[in-house]
Design an enzyme around this catalytic site. Structure first.
Site, mmCIF file in Angstrom:
data_model
loop_
_atom_site.group_PDB
_atom_site.id
_atom_site.type_symbol
_atom_site.label_atom_id
_atom_site.label_comp_id
_atom_site.label_asym_id
_atom_site.label_seq_id
_atom_site.Cartn_x
_atom_site.Cartn_y
_atom_site.Cartn_z
ATOM 1 N N HIS A 1 -3.706 -9.133 3.674
ATOM 2 C CA HIS A 1 -5.123 -9.156 4.025
ATOM 3 C C HIS A 1 -5.352 -10.074 5.221
ATOM 4 C CE1 HIS A 1 -6.551 -7.884 -0.260
ATOM 5 N NE2 HIS A 1 -6.297 -6.848 0.516
ATOM 6 N N LYS B 1 -1.469 -2.585 8.041
ATOM 7 C CA LYS B 1 -2.532 -2.049 8.885
ATOM 8 C C LYS B 1 -2.496 -2.706 10.261
ATOM 9 C CE LYS B 1 -5.835 -0.760 5.245
ATOM 10 N NZ LYS B 1 -7.197 -0.973 4.714
ATOM 11 N N TYR C 1 -10.321 -9.162 -6.075
ATOM 12 C CA TYR C 1 -9.447 -9.086 -7.242
ATOM 13 C C TYR C 1 -9.714 -10.197 -8.243
ATOM 14 C CZ TYR C 1 -6.840 -5.942 -4.200
ATOM 15 O OH TYR C 1 -6.486 -4.909 -3.365
ATOM 16 N N ARG D 1 0.838 -1.195 0.000
ATOM 17 C CA ARG D 1 0.000 0.000 0.000
ATOM 18 C C ARG D 1 0.880 1.255 0.000
ATOM 19 N NH1 ARG D 1 -1.984 -3.549 3.988
ATOM 20 N NH2 ARG D 1 -4.108 -4.345 3.612
ATOM 21 N N ARG E 1 -1.326 -1.868 -6.969
ATOM 22 C CA ARG E 1 -1.572 -2.974 -6.034
ATOM 23 C C ARG E 1 -2.621 -3.922 -6.618
ATOM 24 N NH1 ARG E 1 -1.555 -4.448 -0.461
ATOM 25 N NH2 ARG E 1 -3.607 -4.921 0.440
ATOM 26 N N HIS F 1 -2.915 2.476 -5.607
ATOM 27 C CA HIS F 1 -3.814 1.349 -5.327
ATOM 28 C C HIS F 1 -4.083 0.536 -6.582
ATOM 29 C CE1 HIS F 1 -6.797 -1.040 -3.263
ATOM 30 N NE2 HIS F 1 -7.629 -0.833 -4.265
#
Length: 296
Positions: A265, A169, A274, A145, A242, A239
């Site tokens: 994730h 994250k 995706y 990211r 990505r 993004h």
């Protein structure tokens, strides 16, 4: 008002990023201001669903998109769940709330040809040229990211093990392999970086020409500039690179779980968004190899 405790909860227990915490804080503050002005209610823990619905109506009237409204309501839901958990309320006013309908946005990834054209047209000379090339290559080779790239530090790179440590994250770390081509660009970039006395002591890997840490707008503009030369897509952002990284891996037969780990994730549901871009490739495989399709 229980907002300060809630913010501490987001920061220190949930370990949300500062950007996310600020977004939650703004959404809840906006709602608090609305109920004060509209209902003369100074305590949002005492609000009912009718008040929240009035806020939603006001947002719709103001032209705010359903997607943005849903995000604001999501912030409120999290806040009321916190109040429930800490026994400050008995029932959430949003218990039976249903999200507003939104149209699904299909984000088109860059094609492999577009990525290859960008890679082939770098003017990688000097510090800034090599930095720009390394930024694009890192995005496409790791799927990281924008915030993750900006916060990369020199000690996150292990060239001997061909690995890079990415802080994602909620401070979740993951290790991603470094391709030989990336190591080459990185070596050239670091050599140029070390020649600039202004930035030798900075702990961050990627810096501006003035020796400062990168920032969101800088990275977005850089990506947009390079890809605008080869792509007519409306959205040309980090993004989307990505997105392209994940789609291209899946198109080449990569395992969904592996792509999930590379992207950082927490669940497969996040990665599966995706897969719709891989349907075309899957259809080709199906048509070529399914036994029943060979029966004429």
């Amino acid at each position: 008002m229980h907002l300060p405790q809630f913010i501490d909860y987001l920061q220190y227990e949930k370990k949300y990023s500062l950007h996310t915490v600020n977004a939650y804080q703004k959404d809840i503050s906006d709602f608090s201001h609305f109920v004060q002005e509209t209902f003369n209610e100074n305590n949002i823990s005492a609000c009912n669903y009718s008040m929240i619905r009035s806020w939603v109506v006001s947002l719709v009237t103001a032209g705010i998109s359903n997607r943005s409204i849903n995000r604001k309501i999501s912030s409120l839901k999290t806040f009321y769940k916190f109040l429930l958990h800490t026994k400050q309320i008995e029932v959430s006013p949003l218990l039976k709330h249903k999200s507003l309908k939104v149209s699904k946005k299909v984000q088109l990834p860059f094609s492999t040809k577009e990525v290859e054209e960008v890679m082939a047209n770098f003017n990688a000379e000097g510090f800034s040229g090599l930095r720009d090339q390394l930024i694009i290559e890192l995005f496409y080779a790791t799927g990281m990211r924008r915030a993750e790239l900006i916060n990369l530090k020199l000690n996150n790179i292990n060239t001997e093990a061909s690995q890079i440590k990415i802080l994602g994250k909620r401070n979740k770390e993951r290790i991603v392999p470094l391709l030989p081509s990336i190591k080459k660009t990185m070596s050239l970039y670091l050599r140029e970086r070390n020649l600039l006395e202004l930035i030798q002591d900075n702990e961050y890997l990627l810096l501006t020409n003035k020796g400062s840490k990168l920032y969101d707008t800088f990275v977005y503009r850089l990506v947009n500039t390079y890809f605008s030369r080869v792509s007519t897509k409306l959205k040309r952002s980090p993004h989307i690179i990505r997105h392209s990284f994940a789609t291209h891996l899946l198109n080449e037969g990569a395992d969904l779980n592996s792509v999930k780990e590379l992207l950082g994730h927490s669940s497969l549901a996040s990665t599966q968004v995706y897969t719709h871009n891989s349907i075309k490739e899957l259809s080709k495989v199906y048509a070529n190899y399914h036994p029943r399709n060979k029966i004429k």
